[in-house]
Design a protein around this motif. Structure first.
Motif, short mmCIF file in Angstrom:
data_model
loop_
_atom_site.label_atom_id
_atom_site.label_comp_id
_atom_site.label_asym_id
_atom_site.label_seq_id
_atom_site.Cartn_x
_atom_site.Cartn_y
_atom_site.Cartn_z
N GLY A 1 0.81 -1.21 0.00
CA GLY A 1 0.00 0.00 0.00
C GLY A 1 0.85 1.26 0.00
N VAL A 2 1.93 1.25 0.76
CA VAL A 2 2.85 2.39 0.78
C VAL A 2 3.48 2.57 -0.59
CG1 VAL A 2 5.06 3.22 1.70
CG2 VAL A 2 3.31 2.33 3.25
N LEU A 3 3.90 1.47 -1.21
CA LEU A 3 4.48 1.54 -2.56
C LEU A 3 3.47 2.08 -3.56
CD1 LEU A 3 6.88 0.92 -4.40
CD2 LEU A 3 5.93 -1.36 -4.70
N LEU A 4 2.23 1.65 -3.45
CA LEU A 4 1.18 2.15 -4.34
C LEU A 4 0.94 3.65 -4.12
CD1 LEU A 4 -0.87 1.26 -6.48
CD2 LEU A 4 -2.42 0.68 -4.63
N SER A 5 0.95 4.08 -2.86
CA SER A 5 0.76 5.50 -2.55
C SER A 5 1.89 6.36 -3.09
CB SER A 5 0.64 5.70 -1.03
OG SER A 5 -0.46 5.02 -0.52
N ILE A 6 3.11 5.90 -2.92
CA ILE A 6 4.27 6.65 -3.41
C ILE A 6 4.25 6.73 -4.93
CG2 ILE A 6 6.79 6.58 -3.62
CD1 ILE A 6 6.82 5.50 -0.73
N THR A 7 3.90 5.63 -5.58
CA THR A 7 3.80 5.62 -7.04
C THR A 7 2.72 6.59 -7.51
OG1 THR A 7 4.49 3.31 -7.03
CG2 THR A 7 3.51 4.14 -9.06
N ALA A 8 1.60 6.64 -6.79
CA ALA A 8 0.52 7.56 -7.15
C ALA A 8 0.97 9.01 -7.01
CB ALA A 8 -0.70 7.30 -6.27
N ILE A 9 1.66 9.33 -5.95
CA ILE A 9 2.16 10.70 -5.75
C ILE A 9 3.11 11.08 -6.88
CG2 ILE A 9 3.62 12.14 -4.27
CD1 ILE A 9 2.36 10.59 -1.87
N ALA A 10 3.98 10.16 -7.25
CA ALA A 10 4.92 10.43 -8.36
C ALA A 10 4.17 10.64 -9.67
CB ALA A 10 5.92 9.28 -8.48
N ALA A 11 3.15 9.83 -9.93
CA ALA A 11 2.38 9.97 -11.18
C ALA A 11 1.59 11.27 -11.20
CB ALA A 11 1.44 8.78 -11.34
N ILE A 12 1.04 11.67 -10.05
CA ILE A 12 0.30 12.92 -9.97
C ILE A 12 1.20 14.09 -10.34
CG2 ILE A 12 -0.83 14.52 -8.36
CD1 ILE A 12 -1.79 11.92 -6.85
N HIS A 13 2.42 14.05 -9.83
CA HIS A 13 3.37 15.13 -10.12
C HIS A 13 3.87 15.04 -11.57
CE1 HIS A 13 6.49 18.09 -9.66
NE2 HIS A 13 7.36 17.21 -10.12
N LYS A 14 4.26 13.85 -11.99
CA LYS A 14 4.86 13.67 -13.32
C LYS A 14 3.89 14.03 -14.45
CE LYS A 14 7.54 11.97 -16.57
NZ LYS A 14 8.46 12.85 -17.19
N PHE A 15 2.62 13.65 -14.32
CA PHE A 15 1.67 13.86 -15.40
C PHE A 15 0.76 15.06 -15.17
CE2 PHE A 15 2.92 9.42 -15.69
CZ PHE A 15 3.32 9.37 -17.01
N ALA A 16 1.25 16.03 -14.42
CA ALA A 16 0.49 17.27 -14.22
C ALA A 16 0.35 18.00 -15.55
CB ALA A 16 1.19 18.15 -13.19
N PRO A 17 -0.81 18.55 -15.83
CA PRO A 17 -1.05 19.15 -17.15
C PRO A 17 -0.15 20.35 -17.48
CG PRO A 17 -2.96 19.44 -15.73
CD PRO A 17 -2.01 18.57 -15.00
N TRP A 18 0.33 21.08 -16.51
CA TRP A 18 1.19 22.22 -16.81
C TRP A 18 2.59 21.76 -17.23
CZ3 TRP A 18 -1.24 21.19 -12.31
CH2 TRP A 18 -0.48 20.74 -11.24
#
Length: 130
Positions: A42-59
């Motif tokens: 779950g921690v790994l999934l959460s960290i991956t989600a945070i990275a994806a949120i930042h990496k694929f930000a529309p700006w």
């Protein structure tokens, strides 16, 4: 130039973070219960989600359609649902069936409403910026 779209950026970040906070909270509960594999995954999934949120930000990709940028967080959302089913004992233990998938349909609304919009679509005309 002053960033006039800070609210949209915060909406993207905190909206997606709010969608994944339950995974981090459950990971903490599983850690406290001594379920190390469930907690660590779950921690790994959460960290991956945070990275994806930042990496694929529309700006970061202003000309890419939103639906393409949302594929990564949505994929991780799907993975978190699978993770939750697994950590709570699987499909049979949870009375999960095909009708349960209908409750997930509202999650797909942004794909239809945002469709081909991009980050630059929200930019003010350059002649208005001084």
């Amino acid at each position: 130039m002053i960033n006039t779209r800070r609210g949209e950026q915060l909406g993207w970040k905190f909206g997606w973070l709010g969608s994944f906070i339950w995974v981090a909270v459950l990971s903490g509960v599983f850690f406290w219960q001594g379920k190390w594999l469930e907690s660590a995954s779950g921690v790994l999934l959460s960290i991956t989600a945070i990275a994806a949120i930042h990496k694929f930000a529309p700006w970061h990709y202003p000309t890419q359609p939103y639906w393409k940028l949302m594929l990564a967080p949505y994929s991780l959302m799907g993975a978190s649902i699978v993770w939750a089913i697994w950590v709570f004992g699987g499909i049979t233990a949870n009375d999960f069936n095909a009708w349960s998938l209908l409750s997930l349909l509202p999650l797909l609304i942004p794909f239809g409403t945002l469709s081909r919009r991009t980050w630059v679509d929200g930019e003010p005309p350059s002649h208005l910026i001084k």
